[in-house]
Design a protein around this motif. Structure first.
Motif, PDB file in Angstrom:
ATOM      1  N   THR A   1       0.854  -1.182   0.000  1.00  0.00           N
ATOM      2  CA  THR A   1       0.000   0.000   0.000  1.00  0.00           C
ATOM      3  C   THR A   1       0.895   1.238   0.000  1.00  0.00           C
ATOM      4  N   THR A   2       0.708   2.105  -0.966  1.00  0.00           N
ATOM      5  CA  THR A   2       1.503   3.328  -1.034  1.00  0.00           C
ATOM      6  C   THR A   2       0.579   4.527  -1.160  1.00  0.00           C
ATOM      7  N   LEU A   3       1.121   5.672  -0.802  1.00  0.00           N
ATOM      8  CA  LEU A   3       0.328   6.900  -0.782  1.00  0.00           C
ATOM      9  C   LEU A   3       1.291   8.063  -0.978  1.00  0.00           C
ATOM     10  N   SER A   4       0.840   9.098  -1.678  1.00  0.00           N
ATOM     11  CA  SER A   4       1.717  10.256  -1.769  1.00  0.00           C
ATOM     12  C   SER A   4       1.038  11.440  -1.084  1.00  0.00           C
ATOM     13  N   THR A   5       1.773  12.089  -0.199  1.00  0.00           N
ATOM     14  CA  THR A   5       1.172  13.159   0.618  1.00  0.00           C
ATOM     15  C   THR A   5       1.972  14.448   0.535  1.00  0.00           C
TER      16      THR A   5
ATOM     17  N   LYS B 290       2.256  20.229   3.526  1.00  0.00           N
ATOM     18  CA  LYS B 290       2.089  21.682   3.411  1.00  0.00           C
ATOM     19  C   LYS B 290       0.650  22.035   3.039  1.00  0.00           C
ATOM     20  N   ASN B 291       0.080  21.273   2.083  1.00  0.00           N
ATOM     21  CA  ASN B 291      -1.304  21.596   1.704  1.00  0.00           C
ATOM     22  C   ASN B 291      -2.279  20.451   1.998  1.00  0.00           C
ATOM     23  N   GLN B 292      -1.820  19.480   2.791  1.00  0.00           N
ATOM     24  CA  GLN B 292      -2.671  18.399   3.310  1.00  0.00           C
ATOM     25  C   GLN B 292      -3.276  17.496   2.228  1.00  0.00           C
ATOM     26  N   THR B 293      -2.526  17.268   1.147  1.00  0.00           N
ATOM     27  CA  THR B 293      -3.007  16.383   0.086  1.00  0.00           C
ATOM     28  C   THR B 293      -3.063  14.931   0.558  1.00  0.00           C
ATOM     29  N   ASN B 294      -4.143  14.265   0.203  1.00  0.00           N
ATOM     30  CA  ASN B 294      -4.335  12.815   0.430  1.00  0.00           C
ATOM     31  C   ASN B 294      -4.407  12.397   1.905  1.00  0.00           C
ATOM     32  N   PHE B 295      -4.768  13.302   2.755  1.00  0.00           N
ATOM     33  CA  PHE B 295      -4.855  12.937   4.172  1.00  0.00           C
ATOM     34  C   PHE B 295      -6.102  12.110   4.482  1.00  0.00           C
TER      35      PHE B 295
END
Ligand SMILES: Nc1nc2c(ncn2[C@@H]2O[C@H](COP(=O)(O)OP(=O)(O)OP(=O)(O)O)[C@@H](O)[C@H]2O)c(=O)[nH]1
Ligand SMILES: [Mg+2]
Ligand SMILES: [Zn+2]
Length: 294
Positions: free
Chosen positions: A137-141, A144-149
């Protein structure tokens, strides 16, 4: 009864949270047992003093090598190991693979988080594709701008998750967003006099709004695996596990043996050459403990 849980420990005391009320309490513990972050404990109150009287059986333990190559326990009852990586500071060679081996041996679900996704897309895409193809399982975050939280928080719901990775990759920045509170930062540096945000102790937090716990741990330069054999290391490579049973020798270590099915799979490009090279290097790194007579 799983009511009290250790948040952090010091020499003789542990900070314990009542998981029902959220109230925290400093408790003493006897020398003969030392609780670690994440442990469930029983406590007794004696003349206004709180004492830990029992450590409940641990589900699992996240560990690393101490300076002698022995297994040192860091946190107990951990479901997710969230490996935070960034383009800067760039992960040292084999770091992600070492963490994945530990995740497997310690019985945690690894989640690879590529943070600072505002920085370099190529690094993310390549590494992300590789680990995704292996089933992780991977995720890119982006803290600074709270992407994919939302995705990350969903994976942490009803779980205990530990953040691991190099110093400066953003573990505490991510944790602050999830916890909606500023985190304890390191002491003011004596050398520079400047405040630093470097995490200095392993500390567990109750996540607000969702059920779940988050453990922030200090960054490490190199995550050391304790002394283990080739088969333990191979167990942390799912692509090697998938091709088992084709080696001439049943106890094959897939390093030098003739008729090795794993080496054949590498040559056929069914197993990624870079991952196999990493496998060999990690096995080789175990010699360090032998050479130093540990
Ligand atoms: N550009 C960018 N910077 C980030 C991001 N996330 C964190 N940072 C910055 O990276 C630096 C280090 O962040 P921390 O959260 O303190 O890192 P850490 O992993 O907790 O470090 P240790 O506590 O030393 O292990 C800080 O200056 C953050 O502002 C991100 O997504 N993008
Ligand atoms: Mg930190
Ligand atoms: Zn083999």
């Amino acid at each position: 009864m799983k009511k009290y849980r250790v948040i952090s420990t010091q020499k003789q005391t542990a900070l314990v949270i009542n998981t029902e009320s959220g109230v925290q309490q400093a408790c003493f513990f006897a020398r003969k047992f030392k609780p670690i972050c994440g442990d469930y404990v029983e406590i007794q109150i004696n003349k206004n003093e709180h004492l830990i009287t029992k450590i409940l059986p641990q589900n699992n333990v996240f560990s690393r090598a101490n300076h002698k190559g022995q297994r040192q326990n860091i946190a107990a009852n951990v479901d997710n190991q969230i490996i935070v990586v960034a383009v800067k500071p760039e992960p040292t060679r084999d770091l992600i693979n070492r963490y994945l081996i530990a995740a497997h041996l310690c019985g945690m679900k690894p989640i690879i988080v590529f943070n600072k996704n505002d920085m370099d897309k190529d690094f993310f895409n390549e590494t992300n594709d590789l680990y995704q193809s292996l089933g992780y399982t991977t995720l890119s975050t982006n803290a600074k701008n709270q992407t994919n939280f939302d995705e990350l928080i969903a994976l942490m719901t009803n779980k205990t998750s530990i953040f691991v990775g190099m110093s400066g990759v953003g573990k505490s920045s991510i944790s602050e967003i999830i916890l909606k509170q500023p985190l304890k930062t390191g002491e003011i540096s004596k050398k520079t006099g400047k405040g630093s945000h470097v995490t200095s102790v392993t500390h567990m937090y109750k996540i607000p709004d969702i059920e779940g716990f988050l453990i922030d741990s200090p960054g490490v330069w190199e995550y050391g695996l304790w002394k283990m054999d080739e088969h333990d290391i191979a167990a942390g490579f799912p692509e090697i596990q998938a091709k088992m049973g084709h080696c001439k020798f049943s106890n094959c270590t897939h390093t030098h043996e003739p008729g090795c099915g794993i080496k054949a799979a590498v040559e056929n490009k069914e197993i990624n050459q870079l991952r196999y090279n990493s496998y060999l290097r990690i096995i080789d790194s175990m010699k360090y403990w032998d050479e130093n007579n540990y």
